[in-house]
Design an enzyme around this catalytic site. Structure first.
Site, PDB file in Angstrom:
ATOM      1  N   TYR A  10      54.679  14.171   7.652  1.00 45.08           N
ATOM      2  CA  TYR A  10      53.994  15.278   8.340  1.00 45.08           C
ATOM      3  C   TYR A  10      53.853  16.503   7.439  1.00 45.08           C
ATOM      4  CZ  TYR A  10      54.563  12.364  12.400  1.00 45.08           C
ATOM      5  OH  TYR A  10      54.499  11.301  13.262  1.00 45.08           O
ATOM      6  N   GLY A  11      54.987  16.950   6.857  1.00 44.21           N
ATOM      7  CA  GLY A  11      54.929  18.148   6.035  1.00 44.21           C
ATOM      8  C   GLY A  11      54.009  17.970   4.838  1.00 44.21           C
ATOM      9  N   GLU A  30      54.275   9.085  -3.290  1.00 47.71           N
ATOM     10  CA  GLU A  30      54.970   8.449  -2.154  1.00 47.71           C
ATOM     11  C   GLU A  30      55.731   7.216  -2.634  1.00 47.71           C
ATOM     12  OE1 GLU A  30      55.581   8.871   1.238  1.00 47.71           O
ATOM     13  OE2 GLU A  30      56.693   7.025   0.846  1.00 47.71           O
ATOM     14  N   GLY A 109      58.222   6.626  17.492  1.00 46.22           N
ATOM     15  CA  GLY A 109      57.846   6.302  18.863  1.00 46.22           C
ATOM     16  C   GLY A 109      56.634   7.050  19.360  1.00 46.22           C
ATOM     17  N   MET A 111      56.328   9.997  20.385  1.00 44.02           N
ATOM     18  CA  MET A 111      56.548  11.060  21.382  1.00 44.02           C
ATOM     19  C   MET A 111      56.335  12.405  20.720  1.00 44.02           C
ATOM     20  SD  MET A 111      59.716   9.582  23.469  1.00 44.02           S
ATOM     21  CE  MET A 111      60.191   8.639  22.043  1.00 44.02           C
ATOM     22  N   VAL A 239      59.663  10.120  -6.976  1.00 39.84           N
ATOM     23  CA  VAL A 239      60.039  11.271  -7.810  1.00 39.84           C
ATOM     24  C   VAL A 239      61.544  11.254  -8.043  1.00 39.84           C
ATOM     25  CG1 VAL A 239      60.197  13.793  -7.885  1.00 39.84           C
ATOM     26  CG2 VAL A 239      58.088  12.680  -7.089  1.00 39.84           C
ATOM     27  N   GLU A 348      65.206  10.521  26.795  1.00 39.12           N
ATOM     28  CA  GLU A 348      63.984   9.747  26.956  1.00 39.12           C
ATOM     29  C   GLU A 348      64.307   8.449  27.659  1.00 39.12           C
ATOM     30  OE1 GLU A 348      63.340   8.961  22.992  1.00 39.12           O
ATOM     31  OE2 GLU A 348      62.796  11.025  22.527  1.00 39.12           O
ATOM     32  N   HIS A 433      66.296  11.218  13.829  1.00 39.14           N
ATOM     33  CA  HIS A 433      65.775  12.574  13.717  1.00 39.14           C
ATOM     34  C   HIS A 433      66.559  13.436  12.729  1.00 39.14           C
ATOM     35  CE1 HIS A 433      64.236  12.175  18.181  1.00 39.14           C
ATOM     36  NE2 HIS A 433      63.568  11.402  17.347  1.00 39.14           N
ATOM     37  N   ASN A 471      62.014  15.761  20.525  1.00 43.42           N
ATOM     38  CA  ASN A 471      61.621  14.982  19.340  1.00 43.42           C
ATOM     39  C   ASN A 471      60.958  15.910  18.335  1.00 43.42           C
ATOM     40  OD1 ASN A 471      61.108  13.833  22.085  1.00 43.42           O
ATOM     41  ND2 ASN A 471      61.470  11.975  20.958  1.00 43.42           N
ATOM     42  N   PHE A 473      58.648  15.788  15.493  1.00 38.73           N
ATOM     43  CA  PHE A 473      57.530  15.835  14.533  1.00 38.73           C
ATOM     44  C   PHE A 473      56.462  16.874  14.845  1.00 38.73           C
ATOM     45  CE2 PHE A 473      55.645  11.855  16.654  1.00 38.73           C
ATOM     46  CZ  PHE A 473      54.462  12.447  17.078  1.00 38.73           C
TER      47      PHE A 473
HETATM   48  P1  FAE Z   1      58.873  11.957   6.612  1.00 36.20           P
HETATM   49  O1  FAE Z   1      57.868  11.721   7.699  1.00 36.20           O
HETATM   50  O2  FAE Z   1      60.158  11.293   6.646  1.00 36.20           O
HETATM   51  O3  FAE Z   1      58.116  11.780   5.245  1.00 36.20           O
HETATM   52  C1  FAE Z   1      58.784  11.838   4.007  1.00 36.20           C
HETATM   53  C2  FAE Z   1      58.117  10.871   3.042  1.00 36.20           C
HETATM   54  O4  FAE Z   1      58.602  11.113   1.720  1.00 36.20           O
HETATM   55  C3  FAE Z   1      58.412   9.404   3.330  1.00 36.20           C
HETATM   56  O5  FAE Z   1      57.197   8.678   3.404  1.00 36.20           O
HETATM   57  C4  FAE Z   1      59.280   8.958   2.156  1.00 36.20           C
HETATM   58  O6  FAE Z   1      59.099   7.597   1.807  1.00 36.20           O
HETATM   59  C5  FAE Z   1      58.824   9.885   1.054  1.00 36.20           C
HETATM   60  N1  FAE Z   1      59.839  10.113   0.015  1.00 36.20           N
HETATM   61  C6  FAE Z   1      61.151  10.360   0.162  1.00 36.20           C
HETATM   62  N2  FAE Z   1      61.772  10.560  -1.020  1.00 36.20           N
HETATM   63  C7  FAE Z   1      60.769  10.440  -1.985  1.00 36.20           C
HETATM   64  C8  FAE Z   1      60.763  10.541  -3.404  1.00 36.20           C
HETATM   65  N3  FAE Z   1      61.888  10.827  -4.108  1.00 36.20           N
HETATM   66  N4  FAE Z   1      59.590  10.347  -4.059  1.00 36.20           N
HETATM   67  C9  FAE Z   1      58.460  10.060  -3.345  1.00 36.20           C
HETATM   68  N5  FAE Z   1      58.424   9.956  -2.002  1.00 36.20           N
HETATM   69  C10 FAE Z   1      59.567  10.148  -1.315  1.00 36.20           C
HETATM   70  O7  FAE Z   1      59.231  13.563   6.598  1.00 36.20           O
HETATM   71  N6  FAE Z   1      59.852  12.019  16.017  1.00 36.20           N
HETATM   72  C11 FAE Z   1      59.156  12.458  17.095  1.00 36.20           C
HETATM   73  O8  FAE Z   1      58.791  13.639  17.165  1.00 36.20           O
HETATM   74  N7  FAE Z   1      58.838  11.590  18.120  1.00 36.20           N
HETATM   75  C12 FAE Z   1      59.233  10.287  18.113  1.00 36.20           C
HETATM   76  O9  FAE Z   1      58.910   9.529  19.032  1.00 36.20           O
HETATM   77  C13 FAE Z   1      59.993   9.821  17.000  1.00 36.20           C
HETATM   78  N8  FAE Z   1      60.451   8.538  16.960  1.00 36.20           N
HETATM   79  C14 FAE Z   1      61.071   8.086  15.816  1.00 36.20           C
HETATM   80  C15 FAE Z   1      61.436   6.739  15.726  1.00 36.20           C
HETATM   81  C16 FAE Z   1      61.981   6.252  14.547  1.00 36.20           C
HETATM   82  C17 FAE Z   1      62.383   4.811  14.459  1.00 36.20           C
HETATM   83  C18 FAE Z   1      62.163   7.115  13.425  1.00 36.20           C
HETATM   84  C19 FAE Z   1      62.727   6.601  12.136  1.00 36.20           C
HETATM   85  C20 FAE Z   1      61.815   8.445  13.525  1.00 36.20           C
HETATM   86  C21 FAE Z   1      61.286   8.949  14.707  1.00 36.20           C
HETATM   87  N9  FAE Z   1      60.902  10.280  14.822  1.00 36.20           N
HETATM   88  C22 FAE Z   1      60.247  10.733  15.939  1.00 36.20           C
HETATM   89  C23 FAE Z   1      61.187  11.249  13.743  1.00 36.20           C
HETATM   90  C24 FAE Z   1      59.959  11.611  12.910  1.00 36.20           C
HETATM   91  O10 FAE Z   1      59.281  10.457  12.477  1.00 36.20           O
HETATM   92  C25 FAE Z   1      60.430  12.466  11.705  1.00 36.20           C
HETATM   93  O11 FAE Z   1      61.057  13.625  12.203  1.00 36.20           O
HETATM   94  C26 FAE Z   1      59.286  12.863  10.793  1.00 36.20           C
HETATM   95  O12 FAE Z   1      58.619  11.742  10.275  1.00 36.20           O
HETATM   96  C27 FAE Z   1      59.791  13.739   9.633  1.00 36.20           C
HETATM   97  O13 FAE Z   1      58.668  14.270   8.964  1.00 36.20           O
HETATM   98  P2  FAE Z   1      58.800  14.820   7.480  1.00 36.20           P
HETATM   99  O14 FAE Z   1      57.473  15.318   7.064  1.00 36.20           O
HETATM  100  O15 FAE Z   1      59.970  15.745   7.416  1.00 36.20           O
END
Ligand code: FAE
Length: 492
Positions: A10-11, A30, A109, A111, A239, A348, A433, A471, A473
């Site tokens: 997301y970020g 990525e 999920g 949400m 990275v 939930e 989370h 949640n 995101f």
């Molecule tokens: P994220 O989406 O984790 O993205 C970080 C990216 O950076 C990833 O693609 C990594 O592979 C990549 N990365 C990491 N280290 C490196 C590196 N050294 N070099 C290159 N790439 C790298 O971060 N949240 C909700 O609001 N609602 C939901 O229903 C929900 N359900 C979830 C269910 C599951 C099973 C999981 C695992 C998470 C869930 N979440 C939910 C949490 C949500 O997906 C999470 O908070 C966000 O994805 C975090 O966003 P960021 O941008 O922080």
């Protein structure tokens, strides 16, 4: 190159889109795969009930969040592969994260919840709520395609029988019951139920990706990013180092990975500015290592601190035989029980999409757990550790019990003990989370600029100090929208 973004969740997507729209060329890096090519079964993503090589990040055995069923372990061997879900083990907790272009949006999920305004002060104390609720939450919700279920359909469709049972039990115990908005395409789900389109949520797809229906970042920010023509995305590139370059800017070292996780090439690029968007854990691990090893010596002492699990804890309840939860359960939860103000828990009503009648109600609670952990560099092992302790989940259990002890006593029911092991009630070993580790206004300024190294930014869940009350995101996206607007206006 003007800007390098580490990570495509997301970020990272918010940063890349807004920078590119402002005329800045961006390179996104990525570590996970692109997830744009079908496997031999014709599908891009594996089903929840049939995990395979695509399902786990470099593991030889699945690590399913629900490890047991009817007391029996259900994990199985899989080939080691750069799969979509990382179950990353730290000493006291397993942190689940998405891997691939789209980050957590690929596995989550869906949400999509905006915190109640009265709770926002505890979520991001240094941010003006008026600008968030007036501008950035609406912007994030619009870009992510958030919408709510049609209540009339909720009341009648077989696939939310489980959630209606959850509603009945919540209401009979006097708890407020809410619909939770999501990023699933509700018209698509209705057509799944009618049998006119290939099924996704209705065959349980979620944890290892949705082949249809869910609007992940692949359907929202990423097409807009590509349409700018200013962004390149390198998948299977990780990275490893960021350090000041002699002529200004930063040198970024990147390992190119094979699908079995080996480094096949090492690359070095220079960028004027670097955005850390590797997720709470990924960004924190990088920053802690880079500070401790001297690559970024001027980062301040807040780096690595303030990490929390959003108070995640899971449990199941055994219902009476006259309360079946249904053989077809939509994998997308869309309802919750709100006892945040009185008991510190928002639960939930989650599916157990096994395909058979379980007579079980299953819940993921988000709780106001006050414990915060710290990442630190373990020089002898050459890795970053997290000092979370298993016992730190106890406040979450106590808070979740304010809901489920009461429901059990009203209904005359008991907890399920067969979902997380043999005679184990609470799923207290994991989080979905992760939040914090480079907290806004502490490790960074109030817009994500890292202290000590101009031109370095944090723009992901690492900024949020451990809990969002719901949640996360939508909050991560909205905060990123706020911060990038300021950064573009003043730094570029
Ligand atoms: P994220 O989406 O984790 O993205 C970080 C990216 O950076 C990833 O693609 C990594 O592979 C990549 N990365 C990491 N280290 C490196 C590196 N050294 N070099 C290159 N790439 C790298 O971060 N949240 C909700 O609001 N609602 C939901 O229903 C929900 N359900 C979830 C269910 C599951 C099973 C999981 C695992 C998470 C869930 N979440 C939910 C949490 C949500 O997906 C999470 O908070 C966000 O994805 C975090 O966003 P960021 O941008 O922080």
């Amino acid at each position: 190159m003007p800007v390098l973004v580490i990570g495509t969740g997301y970020g990272g997507c918010v940063a890349a889109l807004r920078l590119a729209q402002a005329g800045v060329d961006v390179h996104m890096v990525e570590m996970g795969m692109a997830w744009d090519t079908p496997g031999s079964d014709g599908k891009i993503f594996a089903g929840t009930r049939t995990p395979d090589y695509r399902s786990y990040w470099l593991r030889t055995r699945t690590k399913q969040p629900l490890s047991n069923f009817l007391g029996f372990p259900i994990d199985k061997d899989v080939p080691r592969y750069t799969g979509i879900l990382d179950a990353e083990d730290f000493s006291g907790i397993t942190v689940y994260q998405g891997r691939g272009v789209g980050g957590g949006s690929l596995v989550n999920g869906g949400m999509a919840v905006t915190p109640k305004r009265e709770n926002f002060g505890a979520v991001l104390p240094s941010v003006n709520p008026d600008e968030m609720y007036g501008v950035y939450y609406p912007r994030a919700n619009a870009e992510l395609g958030v919408s709510s279920i049609d209540p009339a359909w909720f009341d009648t469709t077989a696939c939310y029988q489980y959630a209606r049972v959850g509603r009945k039990h919540a209401q009979r115990s006097g708890f407020p019951f809410l619909y939770v908005p999501t990023v699933y395409d509700w018209d698509y789900m209705k057509r799944e139920a009618d049998g006119t389109v290939p099924k996704s949520a209705l065959i349980g797809e979620i944890l290892y990706g949705n082949n249809h229906g869910k609007k992940s970042l692949q359907q929202t920010y990423l097409p807009k990013i590509r349409a700018t023509g200013r962004v390149t995305i390198s998948s299977l590139h990780k990275v490893t180092t960021v350090r000041p370059a002699s002529g200004g800017g930063y040198t970024v070292e990147i390992d190119q990975l094979s699908t079995t996780g080996e480094t096949t090439a090492t690359k070095s690029v220079t960028a004027d500015r670097v955005f850390f968007a590797a997720g709470s854990v990924g960004t924190s691990k990088l920053l802690v290592k880079l500070k401790a090893t001297g690559a970024l010596p001027n980062l301040n002492g807040e780096v690595g601190k303030g990490w929390g699990d959003n108070g995640n804890v899971m449990c199941g309840r055994a219902n009476h035989m006259w309360d079946p939860t249904g053989t077809v359960q939509s994998a997308i939860p869309t309802a919750g029980i709100d006892n945040w103000a009185a008991g510190g828990a928002f639960a939930e009503v989650a599916p157990l999409p096994t395909g058979i009648e379980t007579y079980a109600s299953f819940y993921l609670s988000i709780t106001r757990n006050p414990n915060r952990a710290q990442f630190s560099w373990n020089a002898s092992a050459g890795r970053v550790d997290l000092n979370w302790q298993a016992s730190w989940k106890q406040p979450s259990i106590t808070m979740a019990k304010t809901i489920f002890d009461k429901i059990n006593s009203t209904e005359g029911t008991i907890y399920r003990t067969d979902l997380f092991g043999t005679y184990k009630i609470w799923g207290d070993h994991l989080t979905y989370h992760p939040l914090g580790g480079a907290v806004l206004n502490k490790a960074t300024d109030n817009h994500g600029r890292l202290h000590g190294h101009p031109g370095l930014y944090v723009i992901d869940g690492a900024l949020i100090p451990g809990n969002t009350s719901v949640n996360p995101f939508v909050s991560i996206t909205a905060l990123a929208e706020r911060n990038i607007e300021k950064i573009i206006a003043t730094d570029l």
